[in-house]
Design a protein around this motif. Sequence first.
Motif, PDB file in Angstrom:
ATOM      1  N   VAL A 169       0.830  -1.222   0.012  1.00 33.93           N
ATOM      2  CA  VAL A 169      -0.001  -0.203  -0.206  1.00 33.93           C
ATOM      3  C   VAL A 169       0.893   1.240   0.095  1.00 33.93           C
ATOM      4  CG1 VAL A 169      -1.711   1.323   1.482  1.00 33.93           C
ATOM      5  CG2 VAL A 169      -2.001  -1.175   1.144  1.00 33.93           C
ATOM      6  N   GLU A 170       1.859   1.234   0.911  1.00 35.28           N
ATOM      7  CA  GLU A 170       2.703   2.493   0.771  1.00 35.28           C
ATOM      8  C   GLU A 170       3.656   2.701  -0.436  1.00 35.28           C
ATOM      9  OE1 GLU A 170       2.950   4.622   3.114  1.00 35.28           O
ATOM     10  OE2 GLU A 170       1.351   3.532   4.265  1.00 35.28           O
ATOM     11  N   ARG A 171       3.912   1.504  -1.103  1.00 34.17           N
ATOM     12  CA  ARG A 171       4.709   1.626  -2.398  1.00 34.17           C
ATOM     13  C   ARG A 171       3.700   2.157  -3.483  1.00 34.17           C
ATOM     14  NH1 ARG A 171       6.906  -3.526  -1.234  1.00 34.17           N
ATOM     15  NH2 ARG A 171       5.505  -4.558  -2.974  1.00 34.17           N
ATOM     16  N   ALA A 172       2.590   1.476  -3.240  1.00 33.63           N
ATOM     17  CA  ALA A 172       1.348   2.156  -4.371  1.00 33.63           C
ATOM     18  C   ALA A 172       1.175   3.417  -4.269  1.00 33.63           C
ATOM     19  CB  ALA A 172       0.099   1.109  -4.126  1.00 33.63           C
ATOM     20  N   LYS A 173       1.108   3.949  -3.065  1.00 36.97           N
ATOM     21  CA  LYS A 173       0.914   5.662  -2.754  1.00 36.97           C
ATOM     22  C   LYS A 173       1.844   6.272  -3.292  1.00 36.97           C
ATOM     23  CE  LYS A 173      -2.007   4.987   1.596  1.00 36.97           C
ATOM     24  NZ  LYS A 173      -2.222   5.346   2.978  1.00 36.97           N
ATOM     25  N   GLU A 174       3.330   5.468  -3.036  1.00 34.24           N
ATOM     26  CA  GLU A 174       4.393   6.631  -3.384  1.00 34.24           C
ATOM     27  C   GLU A 174       4.340   6.631  -4.837  1.00 34.24           C
ATOM     28  OE1 GLU A 174       7.934   8.815  -3.302  1.00 34.24           O
ATOM     29  OE2 GLU A 174       6.399   8.489  -1.828  1.00 34.24           O
ATOM     30  N   LYS A 175       3.973   5.474  -5.619  1.00 33.96           N
ATOM     31  CA  LYS A 175       4.115   5.612  -7.081  1.00 33.96           C
ATOM     32  C   LYS A 175       2.898   6.488  -7.631  1.00 33.96           C
ATOM     33  CE  LYS A 175       6.001   0.783  -8.074  1.00 33.96           C
ATOM     34  NZ  LYS A 175       5.870  -0.320  -8.855  1.00 33.96           N
ATOM     35  N   ILE A 176       1.743   6.409  -6.902  1.00 32.98           N
ATOM     36  CA  ILE A 176       0.940   7.430  -7.364  1.00 32.98           C
ATOM     37  C   ILE A 176       1.265   8.632  -7.252  1.00 32.98           C
ATOM     38  CG2 ILE A 176      -1.464   8.151  -6.820  1.00 32.98           C
ATOM     39  CD1 ILE A 176      -2.302   5.173  -5.980  1.00 32.98           C
ATOM     40  N   ARG A 177       1.879   9.260  -5.946  1.00 34.48           N
ATOM     41  CA  ARG A 177       2.246  10.258  -5.833  1.00 34.48           C
ATOM     42  C   ARG A 177       3.474  10.967  -6.807  1.00 34.48           C
ATOM     43  NH1 ARG A 177       6.352  13.074  -3.674  1.00 34.48           N
ATOM     44  NH2 ARG A 177       7.635  11.233  -3.219  1.00 34.48           N
ATOM     45  N   GLU A 190       1.700  11.450 -10.219  1.00 28.77           N
ATOM     46  CA  GLU A 190       0.881  12.644 -10.408  1.00 28.77           C
ATOM     47  C   GLU A 190       1.768  13.991 -10.345  1.00 28.77           C
ATOM     48  OE1 GLU A 190      -1.228  12.404  -6.742  1.00 28.77           O
ATOM     49  OE2 GLU A 190      -2.959  11.581  -7.599  1.00 28.77           O
TER      50      GLU A 190
END
Length: 106
Positions: free
Chosen positions: A24-32, A35
Motif C-alpha cells: 500500500v505504501e509503495r502504491a501510494k508513493e508510485k501514485i504520488r 501525479e
Amino acid sequence: MSKEAIRKIREAEAEADLIRKNGVERAKEKIRLAEMEGARLCEQTEANATRENRKKLELTEKKAEELLEKTRADARSEAAKMREAGEDRMRDAVRMIIGGLYETCQ
C-alpha cells in the motif's frame, strides 16, 4: 492444532500484513510520483504549446504585414495609372467644354 502450527500461522499472517502495508505504501508513493510527473509534463507541454503558438502568431503577423504592404503598393500603382489615364481624359474634357462654350458664345 499444535502450538507450533498456530505460531507459524500467526507469523505468516503477520508477514502477510507487513507485505500488504508495504504494498500500500509503495502504491501510494508510485501514485504520488506519477501525479508529480503528470503535472510536470502538463506544464512542459503547455509551455511548448505557448512557445509554438507565439512563433506561429509572429509568422502570421509578418505574412499579413507583407501582404498588406504588397496590397498598398499595388493600390498606389493602380492609382497612379488611373491618374495618368484621367489626365488625358481631363484634357479632352476641358477642350470639349471650352469648345462648347466657344460655339455657344459665337
